[in-house]
Motif scaffolding. Sequence first.
Motif, PDB file in Angstrom:
ATOM      1  N   UNK A  58       0.839  -1.204   0.000  1.00 41.38           N
ATOM      2  CA  UNK A  58       0.000   0.000   0.000  1.00 41.38           C
ATOM      3  C   UNK A  58       0.868   1.245   0.000  1.00 41.38           C
ATOM      4  N   UNK A  59       1.903   1.243   0.850  1.00 41.60           N
ATOM      5  CA  UNK A  59       2.788   2.399   0.946  1.00 41.60           C
ATOM      6  C   UNK A  59       3.506   2.628  -0.386  1.00 41.60           C
ATOM      7  N   UNK A  60       4.017   1.556  -0.972  1.00 38.33           N
ATOM      8  CA  UNK A  60       4.751   1.677  -2.233  1.00 38.33           C
ATOM      9  C   UNK A  60       3.853   2.212  -3.342  1.00 38.33           C
ATOM     10  N   UNK A  61       2.598   1.725  -3.404  1.00 39.61           N
ATOM     11  CA  UNK A  61       1.677   2.189  -4.432  1.00 39.61           C
ATOM     12  C   UNK A  61       1.263   3.638  -4.202  1.00 39.61           C
ATOM     13  N   UNK A  62       1.065   4.000  -2.931  1.00 41.14           N
ATOM     14  CA  UNK A  62       0.667   5.378  -2.601  1.00 41.14           C
ATOM     15  C   UNK A  62       1.722   6.380  -3.055  1.00 41.14           C
ATOM     16  N   UNK A  63       2.990   5.990  -2.995  1.00 40.74           N
ATOM     17  CA  UNK A  63       4.081   6.883  -3.368  1.00 40.74           C
ATOM     18  C   UNK A  63       4.684   6.534  -4.730  1.00 40.74           C
ATOM     19  N   UNK A  64       4.010   5.699  -5.504  1.00 38.74           N
ATOM     20  CA  UNK A  64       4.595   5.197  -6.747  1.00 38.74           C
ATOM     21  C   UNK A  64       4.876   6.318  -7.755  1.00 38.74           C
ATOM     22  N   UNK A  65       4.038   7.355  -7.786  1.00 34.76           N
ATOM     23  CA  UNK A  65       4.241   8.430  -8.763  1.00 34.76           C
ATOM     24  C   UNK A  65       5.554   9.151  -8.521  1.00 34.76           C
ATOM     25  N   UNK A  66       5.839   9.448  -7.257  1.00 35.34           N
ATOM     26  CA  UNK A  66       7.098  10.158  -6.980  1.00 35.34           C
ATOM     27  C   UNK A  66       8.304   9.268  -7.197  1.00 35.34           C
ATOM     28  N   UNK A  67       8.161   7.963  -6.926  1.00 39.11           N
ATOM     29  CA  UNK A  67       9.274   7.051  -7.191  1.00 39.11           C
ATOM     30  C   UNK A  67       9.557   6.972  -8.686  1.00 39.11           C
ATOM     31  N   UNK A  68       8.506   6.978  -9.505  1.00 39.61           N
ATOM     32  CA  UNK A  68       8.691   6.959 -10.962  1.00 39.61           C
ATOM     33  C   UNK A  68       9.413   8.217 -11.424  1.00 39.61           C
ATOM     34  N   UNK A  69       9.030   9.363 -10.871  1.00 33.98           N
ATOM     35  CA  UNK A  69       9.690  10.618 -11.262  1.00 33.98           C
ATOM     36  C   UNK A  69      11.165  10.597 -10.877  1.00 33.98           C
ATOM     37  N   UNK A  70      11.455  10.094  -9.682  1.00 31.55           N
ATOM     38  CA  UNK A  70      12.854  10.065  -9.243  1.00 31.55           C
ATOM     39  C   UNK A  70      13.670   9.069 -10.059  1.00 31.55           C
ATOM     40  N   UNK A  71      13.063   7.972 -10.472  1.00 28.14           N
ATOM     41  CA  UNK A  71      13.753   7.048 -11.376  1.00 28.14           C
ATOM     42  C   UNK A  71      14.058   7.737 -12.706  1.00 28.14           C
ATOM     43  N   UNK A  72      13.107   8.514 -13.210  1.00 27.35           N
ATOM     44  CA  UNK A  72      13.329   9.245 -14.464  1.00 27.35           C
ATOM     45  C   UNK A  72      14.448  10.274 -14.306  1.00 27.35           C
ATOM     46  N   UNK A  73      14.485  10.947 -13.161  1.00 28.91           N
ATOM     47  CA  UNK A  73      15.549  11.922 -12.892  1.00 28.91           C
ATOM     48  C   UNK A  73      16.905  11.230 -12.897  1.00 28.91           C
ATOM     49  N   UNK A  74      17.003  10.079 -12.250  1.00 28.55           N
ATOM     50  CA  UNK A  74      18.281   9.351 -12.214  1.00 28.55           C
ATOM     51  C   UNK A  74      18.698   8.901 -13.611  1.00 28.55           C
ATOM     52  N   UNK A  75      17.727   8.483 -14.421  1.00 27.07           N
ATOM     53  CA  UNK A  75      18.047   8.036 -15.780  1.00 27.07           C
ATOM     54  C   UNK A  75      18.596   9.196 -16.618  1.00 27.07           C
ATOM     55  N   UNK A  76      18.012  10.384 -16.452  1.00 29.08           N
ATOM     56  CA  UNK A  76      18.497  11.559 -17.177  1.00 29.08           C
ATOM     57  C   UNK A  76      19.895  11.929 -16.695  1.00 29.08           C
ATOM     58  N   UNK A  77      20.134  11.845 -15.389  1.00 24.93           N
ATOM     59  CA  UNK A  77      21.466  12.134 -14.851  1.00 24.93           C
ATOM     60  C   UNK A  77      22.507  11.183 -15.410  1.00 24.93           C
ATOM     61  N   UNK A  78      22.154   9.920 -15.558  1.00 24.98           N
ATOM     62  CA  UNK A  78      23.093   8.947 -16.119  1.00 24.98           C
ATOM     63  C   UNK A  78      23.436   9.297 -17.564  1.00 24.98           C
ATOM     64  N   UNK A  79      22.475   9.847 -18.291  1.00 22.19           N
ATOM     65  CA  UNK A  79      22.715  10.208 -19.694  1.00 22.19           C
ATOM     66  C   UNK A  79      23.587  11.446 -19.815  1.00 22.19           C
ATOM     67  N   UNK A  80      23.353  12.447 -18.945  1.00 19.44           N
ATOM     68  CA  UNK A  80      24.040  13.732 -19.082  1.00 19.44           C
ATOM     69  C   UNK A  80      25.314  13.840 -18.252  1.00 19.44           C
ATOM     70  N   UNK A  81      25.409  13.042 -17.181  1.00 21.70           N
ATOM     71  CA  UNK A  81      26.537  13.160 -16.261  1.00 21.70           C
ATOM     72  C   UNK A  81      26.450  14.400 -15.393  1.00 21.70           C
ATOM     73  N   UNK A  82      25.249  14.960 -15.241  1.00 19.28           N
ATOM     74  CA  UNK A  82      25.020  16.163 -14.444  1.00 19.28           C
ATOM     75  C   UNK A  82      23.910  15.904 -13.438  1.00 19.28           C
ATOM     76  N   UNK A  83      23.942  16.630 -12.320  1.00 18.25           N
ATOM     77  CA  UNK A  83      22.847  16.577 -11.372  1.00 18.25           C
ATOM     78  C   UNK A  83      21.628  17.260 -11.996  1.00 18.25           C
ATOM     79  N   UNK A  84      20.444  16.714 -11.740  1.00 23.15           N
ATOM     80  CA  UNK A  84      19.197  17.294 -12.215  1.00 23.15           C
ATOM     81  C   UNK A  84      18.282  17.562 -11.031  1.00 23.15           C
ATOM     82  N   UNK A  85      17.850  18.829 -10.889  1.00 26.78           N
ATOM     83  CA  UNK A  85      16.871  19.182  -9.869  1.00 26.78           C
ATOM     84  C   UNK A  85      15.685  19.834 -10.565  1.00 26.78           C
ATOM     85  N   UNK A  86      14.507  19.679  -9.961  1.00 26.22           N
ATOM     86  CA  UNK A  86      13.267  20.123 -10.598  1.00 26.22           C
ATOM     87  C   UNK A  86      12.524  21.094  -9.691  1.00 26.22           C
TER      88      UNK A  86
END
Length: 334
Positions: A58-86
């Motif tokens: 339940x907890x994981x599903x309740x917060x799943x949207x933010x976890x998906x966004x943070x996974x996307x942020x990490x993927x972009x950082x891996x591509x650019x080699x730069x920190x990404x903040x939103x």
Amino acid sequence: ALDSTSRSGATAREWMSSGKWLTVASRKPRNRPRAQTVVATHNPSEDAPSDNIGVTPYYAEHHSARYRRQQAIRAIEEKTGRRLIVYYSDVDSINSFDVAPFEELCLDCEEGSDVDLLIQTNGGDADAAEKLVYLIRSRCSALRVIVVERAKSAGTMMALGADVILMGKTSELGPIDPQITVPLGQGRTIHRPAQSFLDGLKRIMDETNANPGASLNPVYYPMLSEIDAALIDYCHKSIERSKQFARKWLRKHMLRGNTKKAASIAEALTNVKRYSSHGIAIDAAEAVALGLKVQVLDRDDAHWRMLWELFLMYQVGDAERNKFFESRKVSLVF
């Protein structure tokens, strides 16, 4: 994960059974926006939590949207080699309450690192916007501002503090001429460009001087009765404040000491004759024509597609929230 919506309202720190996720609940401050906040303490390369690290389904599903966004942020950082903040806000404006959550994002950036700042905003308070620029520039060595859809008004001013602005087909900046609250009489007010207010007063004066024997048009009485010299002075100073902001940060970074070019861009962005509407779109081509350093990505570019998908996670996936401050480890949602 950190969640500040605890019903008890008391301050508490509790390690979950795995020892990998930290829960913190804090009393909601008075007169401040209520936030749901997550600060992850795990390694950035790890995936979203699962039941093998002590988080319930339940907890994981309740917060799943933010976890998906943070996974996307990490993927972009891996591509650019730069920190990404939103910093994402479709409704609420840039204001002084942004300072503390924005500082959390800065703390997630290593000292002297190269940082990408993704901005989505309609604008807000220029002084608060400059404070945010001070915070991130004091932390990083190179700053690239990413505008996926819009960074208007004070958001454009923040972008002027970058070394380069990344834009695409959907991106737009805007004029930085200040908007003020103008009294209409009987307790009513309206927001108007400061320069337009001054131009309107001049027009009334010109009409009066052109017909010295005629009476003043009665339609002007309610507005003029509410105006004092301080408001007129404030308009002049607000316009100069916007120009000063632009000149200062362009000289420091994007234009590296080119005072003349910085002044030219500041004048253009505050010119209500050039940009008759405060909401007018300044696209990537126009930004380049103004003299700004702009990196333009095609809509089929792999990096742009990743940024576009992240943007849609905010706009579509969690649209009921007003403001997001997120990075690979920090998530503050208001």
